[in-house]
Scaffold this motif. Structure first.
Motif, PDB file in Angstrom:
ATOM      1  N   MET A 155       0.827  -1.189   0.000  1.00 13.24           N
ATOM      2  CA  MET A 155       0.000   0.000   0.000  1.00 13.24           C
ATOM      3  C   MET A 155       0.871   1.253   0.000  1.00 13.24           C
ATOM      4  N   ASP A 156       0.421   2.227  -0.783  1.00 13.72           N
ATOM      5  CA  ASP A 156       1.056   3.542  -0.823  1.00 13.72           C
ATOM      6  C   ASP A 156      -0.030   4.580  -0.603  1.00 13.72           C
ATOM      7  N   ILE A 157      -0.109   5.128   0.611  1.00 15.95           N
ATOM      8  CA  ILE A 157      -1.173   6.084   0.913  1.00 15.95           C
ATOM      9  C   ILE A 157      -0.966   7.427   0.232  1.00 15.95           C
ATOM     10  N   ASN A 158       0.262   7.715  -0.192  1.00 16.00           N
ATOM     11  CA  ASN A 158       0.548   8.978  -0.871  1.00 16.00           C
ATOM     12  C   ASN A 158       0.311   8.914  -2.375  1.00 16.00           C
ATOM     13  N   LYS A 159       0.048   7.741  -2.891  1.00 14.24           N
ATOM     14  CA  LYS A 159      -0.182   7.494  -4.318  1.00 14.24           C
ATOM     15  C   LYS A 159       0.993   7.951  -5.182  1.00 14.24           C
ATOM     16  N   ASN A 160       2.223   7.690  -4.687  1.00 15.53           N
ATOM     17  CA  ASN A 160       3.439   7.999  -5.429  1.00 15.53           C
ATOM     18  C   ASN A 160       4.051   6.764  -6.089  1.00 15.53           C
ATOM     19  N   VAL A 161       3.645   5.589  -5.633  1.00 10.52           N
ATOM     20  CA  VAL A 161       4.180   4.338  -6.164  1.00 10.52           C
ATOM     21  C   VAL A 161       3.203   3.829  -7.217  1.00 10.52           C
ATOM     22  N   SER A 162       3.707   3.586  -8.414  1.00  8.05           N
ATOM     23  CA  SER A 162       2.832   3.214  -9.530  1.00  8.05           C
ATOM     24  C   SER A 162       2.372   1.762  -9.450  1.00  8.05           C
ATOM     25  N   LYS A 163       1.341   1.481 -10.208  1.00  9.00           N
ATOM     26  CA  LYS A 163       0.826   0.120 -10.336  1.00  9.00           C
ATOM     27  C   LYS A 163       1.934  -0.811 -10.827  1.00  9.00           C
ATOM     28  N   ASP A 164       2.683  -0.400 -11.838  1.00  6.54           N
ATOM     29  CA  ASP A 164       3.760  -1.239 -12.375  1.00  6.54           C
ATOM     30  C   ASP A 164       4.826  -1.528 -11.330  1.00  6.54           C
ATOM     31  N   GLU A 165       5.171  -0.519 -10.511  1.00  7.24           N
ATOM     32  CA  GLU A 165       6.151  -0.738  -9.448  1.00  7.24           C
ATOM     33  C   GLU A 165       5.634  -1.768  -8.440  1.00  7.24           C
ATOM     34  N   MET A 166       4.369  -1.638  -8.052  1.00 13.69           N
ATOM     35  CA  MET A 166       3.794  -2.565  -7.078  1.00 13.69           C
ATOM     36  C   MET A 166       3.713  -3.983  -7.637  1.00 13.69           C
ATOM     37  N   VAL A 167       3.325  -4.103  -8.895  1.00 19.81           N
ATOM     38  CA  VAL A 167       3.243  -5.429  -9.519  1.00 19.81           C
ATOM     39  C   VAL A 167       4.636  -6.056  -9.554  1.00 19.81           C
ATOM     40  N   ALA A 168       5.671  -5.280  -9.869  1.00 16.79           N
ATOM     41  CA  ALA A 168       7.041  -5.798  -9.894  1.00 16.79           C
ATOM     42  C   ALA A 168       7.455  -6.276  -8.502  1.00 16.79           C
ATOM     43  N   MET A 169       7.080  -5.538  -7.460  1.00 18.59           N
ATOM     44  CA  MET A 169       7.382  -5.933  -6.080  1.00 18.59           C
ATOM     45  C   MET A 169       6.713  -7.260  -5.734  1.00 18.59           C
ATOM     46  N   ALA A 170       5.430  -7.374  -6.092  1.00 20.50           N
ATOM     47  CA  ALA A 170       4.684  -8.598  -5.789  1.00 20.50           C
ATOM     48  C   ALA A 170       5.271  -9.791  -6.543  1.00 20.50           C
ATOM     49  N   LYS A 171       5.533  -9.627  -7.828  1.00 18.01           N
ATOM     50  CA  LYS A 171       6.098 -10.721  -8.621  1.00 18.01           C
ATOM     51  C   LYS A 171       7.435 -11.190  -8.047  1.00 18.01           C
ATOM     52  N   ASP A 172       8.263 -10.232  -7.621  1.00 18.44           N
ATOM     53  CA  ASP A 172       9.551 -10.569  -7.022  1.00 18.44           C
ATOM     54  C   ASP A 172       9.355 -11.369  -5.734  1.00 18.44           C
ATOM     55  N   MET A 173       8.366 -11.011  -4.941  1.00 22.35           N
ATOM     56  CA  MET A 173       8.092 -11.750  -3.705  1.00 22.35           C
ATOM     57  C   MET A 173       7.525 -13.132  -3.977  1.00 22.35           C
ATOM     58  N   ILE A 174       6.706 -13.256  -5.014  1.00 24.88           N
ATOM     59  CA  ILE A 174       6.074 -14.537  -5.337  1.00 24.88           C
ATOM     60  C   ILE A 174       7.105 -15.529  -5.872  1.00 24.88           C
ATOM     61  N   ASP A 175       8.050 -15.040  -6.696  1.00 20.00           N
ATOM     62  CA  ASP A 175       9.049 -15.926  -7.311  1.00 20.00           C
ATOM     63  C   ASP A 175      10.077 -16.451  -6.353  1.00 20.00           C
TER      64      ASP A 175
END
Length: 175
Positions: A155-175
């Motif tokens: 979660m980014d409450i300031n809305k500074n982190v993009s959808k693509d950045e978050m998806v990359a973070m999640a994919k990295d954690m899943i792999d």
């Protein structure tokens, strides 16, 4: 300032876990049990097992150069129609920072047991292999997914982190 951020973060988590529906008999509440960071260094899996009762993935860094900064144990529970606490369990909430020149971006990573999780209707589903990730932008930019028996929420409450950045973070954690 830290207190305001913690309150906003807890409010966002509460709103994200509350699914309005006429048949609902309870709503999810998340409470941090300390105003101070309980973790100033990243805890290992055994410490997390002892502290919260499960072993969530807890990376030192997230994709895109975000570094672990601090963390809290959260206490989560549902409120029944009479306001009584039911289904109590613990989770974690870690904060990651990325500093570029004079700019600092932050994202929180929460994890809790996955039983009974639901997602808002206002989310976009992103498939990654067998895992469905749910991206929403209502009160904050957020991305949630279930991996094994753990529900993760970026979660980014300031809305500074993009959808693509978050998806990359999640994919990295899943792999």
């Amino acid at each position: 300032m830290k207190r305001k951020i913690a309150i906003l973060l807890m409010t966002g988590i509460c709103l994200m876990h509350t699914v309005p529906c006429f048949a609902s008999q309870s709503s999810m509440v998340s409470v941090s049990n300390s105003e101070e960071a309980q973790y100033t260094t990243l805890p290992d899996a055994d410490t997390l097992q002892k502290d919260v009762g499960f072993k969530p993935k807890a990376p030192e860094t997230l994709a895109g150069g975000y570094q672990f900064n601090s963390g809290h144990i959260t206490e989560l529970f549902d409120l029944d129609t009479n306001g009584a606490q039911i289904n109590k369990h613990k989770g974690i909430d870690f904060r990651y920072l990325k500093k570029d020149n004079n700019t600092t971006k932050s994202v929180s990573l929460s994890a809790e047991p996955a039983s009974g999780q639901s997602h808002s209707k206002d989310t976009t589903v992103i498939k990654y292999g067998e895992i469905d990730m749910y991206y929403g932008m209502a009160q904050a930019n957020s991305l949630s997914w279930i991996n094994g028996d753990v529900c993760y929420i970026l979660m980014d409450i300031n809305k500074n982190v993009s959808k693509d950045e978050m998806v990359a973070m999640a994919k990295d954690m899943i792999d």
